[in-house]
Design a protein around this motif. Sequence first.
Motif, mmCIF file in Angstrom:
data_model
loop_
_atom_site.group_PDB
_atom_site.id
_atom_site.type_symbol
_atom_site.label_atom_id
_atom_site.label_comp_id
_atom_site.label_asym_id
_atom_site.label_seq_id
_atom_site.Cartn_x
_atom_site.Cartn_y
_atom_site.Cartn_z
ATOM 1 N N UNK A 237 0.734 -1.239 -0.204
ATOM 2 C CA UNK A 237 -0.147 -0.034 -0.108
ATOM 3 C C UNK A 237 0.996 1.596 0.186
ATOM 4 N N UNK A 238 0.263 2.375 -0.411
ATOM 5 C CA UNK A 238 0.947 2.980 -0.394
ATOM 6 C C UNK A 238 0.321 4.435 0.699
ATOM 7 N N UNK A 239 1.204 4.906 1.679
ATOM 8 C CA UNK A 239 0.897 4.992 2.305
ATOM 9 C C UNK A 239 2.139 6.249 2.843
ATOM 10 N N UNK A 240 1.444 7.452 3.571
ATOM 11 C CA UNK A 240 0.397 8.064 3.876
ATOM 12 C C UNK A 240 -0.722 8.320 2.415
ATOM 13 N N UNK A 241 -1.824 8.544 2.924
ATOM 14 C CA UNK A 241 -2.902 9.438 1.582
ATOM 15 C C UNK A 241 -3.242 10.730 2.137
#
Length: 639
Positions: A237-241
């Motif tokens: 996942x890409x984090x943070x959003x």
Amino acid sequence: MKNTIAERIADFLKRFPPFDLLKKVQLLEIAKQVSIKYLDKGQVIYNQNDALHEHFYMIHKGAVSLSKTIDNTSEVIDKFDEGDIFGLRPLFAQENYAITSITEEECILYSIPIAVFKPIAEKNKNIGKYLLESFASNTENPFSKEHQLRFFSDTEVVINQPDNLYELQPVRYIKKVVTAKPKSKIKTIAKLMSSKNISSIIIIEDDYPIGIVTDKDLRNKVATGIHTIGESVTNIMNSPVLCYPKNLTIAQAQITMMKHKIGHLCITEDGTPNSKLVGLVSDHDITLMKGSNPSVLMKAIKRSNTTKDLKRIREKITVLLKGYIMQNIPLTHTSKIIFELNDATIKRVIERCIEKMKEEPPVSFAWMSLGSQGRKEQLLQTDQDNAIVFENVPEEELEQVRAYFLKLAKKVNKRLNTIGFEFCNADMMAKNPKWCLSLNEWKAQFSSWTTNTGNDEILLASILFDFDISYGNAALTNELSEHVLSITKDNSLFLSKLGISALRSASPLGFFRQFLVESDGKHKDFFDLKKRALMPLIDAGRLLALTYQIKNINNTAERFEKLAELFPVNKELYLACSYAFKALLKFRTKHGLINNDNGRFIELEIMTKEEKMKLKRCFKTIASLQEFIKVRFNLNTLM
């Protein structure tokens, strides 16, 4: 102890402008100082040139006429009824009364002290001094230069918006966001995205967004073997959003996505990652919203290859129109943009139909849009009125050439109908052989109408003399326009008959300023805005344009503006007509969009008192114009 009389007065006041803009405590403050007058029929409230009273008046019951005496002749210039206020303008202007007010019947009047009302009104930013003057104005021309930006401010005030108006709109976001927990496996996430047919999923913890996974992540990080489908989703996942609040504009969203090279933004309750997720916006959503931008729509029209495409684009044009009306963009600006988009749609349909004919037109021709589209006034989707003029050909070739254009016109008319421009009930369309003629045939037809003129010829001239080229050879339509001017120049008999026709619709107001409604039929008790308000202005504008040989201007408002420029002595009347026409057209458009129809018939019960008052001011201009037409063309003896 409650002052029940004051409360009843306040309840009445708040039903009508401008009192509906005041707070309850302010209304009560005014109501406590109101005195009630009971007057019999024929009683004078104040006379012309009288010194000012300390009050202005509101009609609770009954009716009041306002008259002015000039050269010992008294003329009624207006009539007021329930909810109307009068006598306010002189109090603001500190001038003696310029008119006389007399009760038309038994009346109950509220006498309102200016000393109480004025300070409250001036502190209320929603009630401008000149707006108040306009609501209560006794001026004969509420559309004069000093009033035009006050009375119909939502119609004429220029708003300095950028060309891409859509960028200032709040972004539309997805409210039902598909989410998953951090402990979810990549395999589970992939299946969920596939079953939901979505390209992204938000990872949340305690309802807070902590990351996002997109189909790009699955391709680049899983399909390549970097990660396995059995791993936790947190590994890819890409984090943070990036998070924003609900009022995020399209422009802000675009800039943020471009700056950070991302395709999604999270919408949270307070705009931070530390609050509940409420929505998601993607670059795809913004692209879809951008579809209602005029430049994008124009490109889409030119690239369209099917009638279905054009129908979808036409629906987006309606969305654009609705946005312009809601944002109070000046009607002049709105009309020009919608006209160009409509015209481009017609042109594209014709281009595609010529391709389907599989043979080029045998001679040069022009497709003419008639009626409202010909005058650049078609905002809502109404029926289509059109015709074809083609190059002169030898007699023996005429019918063969006409056959080609009739076949073409049939295709065009059919596709325009599919898009949303309904067939004309009177068959005033190019597929009708009557309206598919050579240049010489059109000239002969027009000449006949202006020399052997009956009611039918006047009606046809009224429709067909307002034309605009949508496709083809402009030299043909230019020559036809010159011919119309030449056959009407100094043609006093034809112009007089055209003048009588322009007066065929009586004043939109009847006894005591009541709206004249339809007496029977499908629209019984409805007000016909087109017939009783717009057409008198359209017909008079055409008549005057032909009389004064005004070239290349078909638009009604522009015709009156040109007349104001050419004849300063009647400038105020002509400008009043221009402003009134635009206000009425905008009113029709608003109601048409609300009711999803052409806006022609208005149900009086749904109109506010303010709307009725504004319309009545427009009708007053129409009455003045009709009197001017009678005198200018000496029609009193002919009617």
